[in-house]
Design a protein around this motif. Structure first.
Motif, PDB file in Angstrom:
ATOM      1  N   GLN A  48       1.018  -1.130  -0.288  1.00  0.00           N
ATOM      2  CA  GLN A  48       0.287  -0.681  -0.293  1.00  0.00           C
ATOM      3  C   GLN A  48       0.473   1.633  -0.048  1.00  0.00           C
ATOM      4  O   GLN A  48       0.658   2.408  -0.737  1.00  0.00           O
ATOM      5  CB  GLN A  48      -1.247  -0.031   1.025  1.00  0.00           C
ATOM      6  CG  GLN A  48      -1.597  -0.784   1.123  1.00  0.00           C
ATOM      7  CD  GLN A  48      -2.691  -1.591   2.212  1.00  0.00           C
ATOM      8  OE1 GLN A  48      -2.113  -1.065   3.492  1.00  0.00           O
ATOM      9  NE2 GLN A  48      -3.560  -2.530   2.086  1.00  0.00           N
ATOM     10  N   GLU A  49       1.790   0.912   0.707  1.00  0.00           N
ATOM     11  CA  GLU A  49       3.116   2.172   0.294  1.00  0.00           C
ATOM     12  C   GLU A  49       4.140   2.419  -0.404  1.00  0.00           C
ATOM     13  O   GLU A  49       4.184   1.184  -0.855  1.00  0.00           O
ATOM     14  CB  GLU A  49       3.543   2.467   2.092  1.00  0.00           C
ATOM     15  CG  GLU A  49       1.938   3.013   3.238  1.00  0.00           C
ATOM     16  CD  GLU A  49       2.904   2.998   4.689  1.00  0.00           C
ATOM     17  OE1 GLU A  49       4.009   3.250   5.215  1.00  0.00           O
ATOM     18  OE2 GLU A  49       2.665   2.759   5.666  1.00  0.00           O
ATOM     19  N   PRO A  50       4.480   3.448  -0.753  1.00  0.00           N
ATOM     20  CA  PRO A  50       5.708   3.108  -1.645  1.00  0.00           C
ATOM     21  C   PRO A  50       6.992   2.874  -0.576  1.00  0.00           C
ATOM     22  O   PRO A  50       7.053   3.439   0.180  1.00  0.00           O
ATOM     23  CB  PRO A  50       6.141   4.387  -1.833  1.00  0.00           C
ATOM     24  CG  PRO A  50       5.595   5.843  -1.135  1.00  0.00           C
ATOM     25  CD  PRO A  50       4.100   4.672  -0.598  1.00  0.00           C
ATOM     26  N   CYS A  51       7.381   2.107  -0.913  1.00  0.00           N
ATOM     27  CA  CYS A  51       9.023   1.765   0.106  1.00  0.00           C
ATOM     28  C   CYS A  51      10.009   1.321  -0.257  1.00  0.00           C
ATOM     29  O   CYS A  51      10.213   0.539  -1.517  1.00  0.00           O
ATOM     30  CB  CYS A  51       8.146   0.048   0.913  1.00  0.00           C
ATOM     31  SG  CYS A  51       6.939  -0.043   1.755  1.00  0.00           S
ATOM     32  N   THR A  52      11.304   1.590   0.082  1.00  0.00           N
ATOM     33  CA  THR A  52      12.453   1.519  -0.716  1.00  0.00           C
ATOM     34  C   THR A  52      12.784   0.638   0.257  1.00  0.00           C
ATOM     35  O   THR A  52      12.361   0.320   1.695  1.00  0.00           O
ATOM     36  CB  THR A  52      13.350   3.222  -1.024  1.00  0.00           C
ATOM     37  OG1 THR A  52      12.872   3.299   0.701  1.00  0.00           O
ATOM     38  CG2 THR A  52      12.765   3.439  -1.748  1.00  0.00           C
ATOM     39  N   ILE A  53      14.288  -0.442  -0.025  1.00  0.00           N
ATOM     40  CA  ILE A  53      15.094  -1.087   0.591  1.00  0.00           C
ATOM     41  C   ILE A  53      16.465  -0.485   0.511  1.00  0.00           C
ATOM     42  O   ILE A  53      16.490  -0.596  -0.733  1.00  0.00           O
ATOM     43  CB  ILE A  53      15.338  -2.402   0.740  1.00  0.00           C
ATOM     44  CG1 ILE A  53      14.684  -2.768  -1.168  1.00  0.00           C
ATOM     45  CG2 ILE A  53      13.654  -3.032   0.774  1.00  0.00           C
ATOM     46  CD1 ILE A  53      14.640  -4.069  -0.899  1.00  0.00           C
TER      47      ILE A  53
END
Lengths: 117, 327
Positions: free
Chosen positions: B162-167
């Motif tokens: 649902q959220e923009p995520c980064t690793i």
């Protein structure tokens, strides 16, 4: 908090690099290693910070770059050497630091210099 | 060393190819290489040396003014994306593995649920019939419990979708590494699973020729039961391993090309781009439609010896559609 905030030390990266270059021409990693050793690993300069300082000081004419082979390995590297105007700038920065230190020192608590905060 | 090079390439990938940028890249590479070699000479492990070099690299923002790339650097910084830590990723992978196991187990239970009935089929006593029915109900009930309860645990990770995520880079590298390591297991389990499904008719065929009888159990009882068990184990393996494998991709797909960590997935398996949304929809339902047509025609006409021709024709049409509808 025992590490130095990069905002505070930024103005003095140039001083450190120029001090080391006054002794002999050098290259990127050697300078970063010397800074680490001289400060007993209390300050580790980031590669991008170092490179940014090199380009800025070269633009201002404080240092010059030249390409040279490293003794032994035959690997080509970019070396930097200090110019006359760089030496003047260094002396100026030293005077500035002595003044800065003196001014800030007035506001530092003396009773508990290495408080455990 | 390769990792450091990749890291640097990724950092610079979005920057214009000006002489200043290239010079900065070379100089930074020289410093990183020197540092890496020295750390290695001090007897530090490869992983640790790579970690140190990358953590002491700094930030390209610092160079933006010197390189005249300020607009590029600020432009590509992702907006407010949630950083997923390595620890969270590890927990997610673990949760997905146990989730996959539960779902696969549920599927297995559903498939073996009729074996109580097949095993006792033909027995006159009503006790056996009751046993068959009970076994079926218990299996299905257990499967339903698994299907309903296990997704609840996974809700904790809904934010990944649902959220923009980064690793970050090292996490991406770790996951990609894990995925590579899992690849042989994945291939093995998938193959065994498929082979088991295909071979599920084998026990029936063999037992039929042997024509033996074990007490009250007829051949039909045993071969029917074995068929379900073979298929159940096969499907269990396929479901479990596919779910584990897809969890790596879920994490690796979090980053897109503009983020520093780099996107391992999209460069390796670029998603197909179609000329329009309609084309993409058609292509996504293509094989299901073909299967439907195949089964409908086959069951209506019972000309199974002829209907297989649909498959070669379908794949030729697929190839043609693919080349015309692709961008």
């Amino acid at each position: 908090m025992n590490s130095i905030s990069s905002d505070v030390i930024r103005g003095y990266n140039d001083t450190m690099i120029l001090y080391l270059l006054m002794q002999r021409p050098s290259y990127g990693y050697e300078i970063s290693k010397q800074i680490k050793q001289l400060t007993q690993e209390k300050y580790i300069i980031k590669e991008t910070t170092l490179y940014s300082a090199f380009t800025r000081m070269e633009k201002n004419g404080y240092i010059e770059s030249f390409s040279s082979d490293e003794e032994g390995s035959g690997k080509r590297r970019t070396y930097y050497r200090i110019t006359e105007s760089g030496k003047n700038f260094y002396k100026e920065k030293c005077r500035e630091w002595i003044l800065t230190k003196e001014v800030v020192e007035h506001f530092i608590l003396k009773e508990e210099p290495y408080g455990n905060n | 060393m390769e990792t450091i090079r990749n890291y640097l390439e990724t950092m610079f990938s979005s920057l214009p190819h000006t002489p200043e940028v290239l010079r900065a890249k070379n100089e930074l590479w020289q410093m990183m290489e020197d540092k890496y070699n020295e750390l290695r000479n001090e007897g530090i492990s490869d992983n640790e040396a790579v970690g140190t070099v990358i953590s002491e690299f700094g930030n390209l923002d610092e160079l933006s003014e010197d390189l005249g790339i300020h607009s590029v650097v600020t432009h590509t910084t992702p907006i407010n994306s949630r950083k997923v830590s390595l620890e969270e990723c590890k927990q997610y992978l673990k949760a997905r593995a146990s989730f996959g196991f539960k779902i696969a187990l549920g599927v297995l239970l559903c498939i073996i649920s009729p074996i109580g009935a097949t095993l006792t089929d033909g027995f006159s006593s009503s006790i056996y019939e009751a046993f068959g029915a009970c076994f079926l109900i218990i299996c299905v009930a257990a499967a339903v419990v698994l299907f309903v309860s296990s997704p609840i645990i996974m809700h904790r990770y809904d934010f990944l979708k649902q959220e923009p995520c980064t690793i970050d880079f090292s996490t991406t590298h770790y996951i990609n590494d894990q995925k590579e390591r899992y690849r042989p297991t994945y291939a093995l389990l998938l193959t065994i699973g498929i082979v088991l499904c295909i071979l599920s008719f084998l026990p029936a065929a063999i037992l039929d020729t042997l024509n033996l009888k074990l007490g009250r159990l007829s051949i039909d009882n045993i071969s029917g039961t074995l068929l379900f068990i073979f298929v159940a184990i096969g499907v269990f393996m396929i479901v479990l391993t596919s779910m584990i494998n897809s969890s790596y991709d879920t994490l690796l797909k979090l980053n897109d090309a503009t983020t520093v960590g780099g996107n391992f997935v999209s460069t390796q398996h670029p998603e197909k781009q179609y000329i329009s949304k309609t084309a993409a929809t058609i292509m996504s339902v293509y094989w299901t439609t073909v299967t439907c047509i195949y089964l409908s025609i086959s069951f209506l006409t019972f000309d199974w010896h002829l209907t297989w021709i649909i498959w070669p024709i379908a794949s030729v049409i697929h190839a043609v559609l693919n080349s015309t509808l692709k961008k």
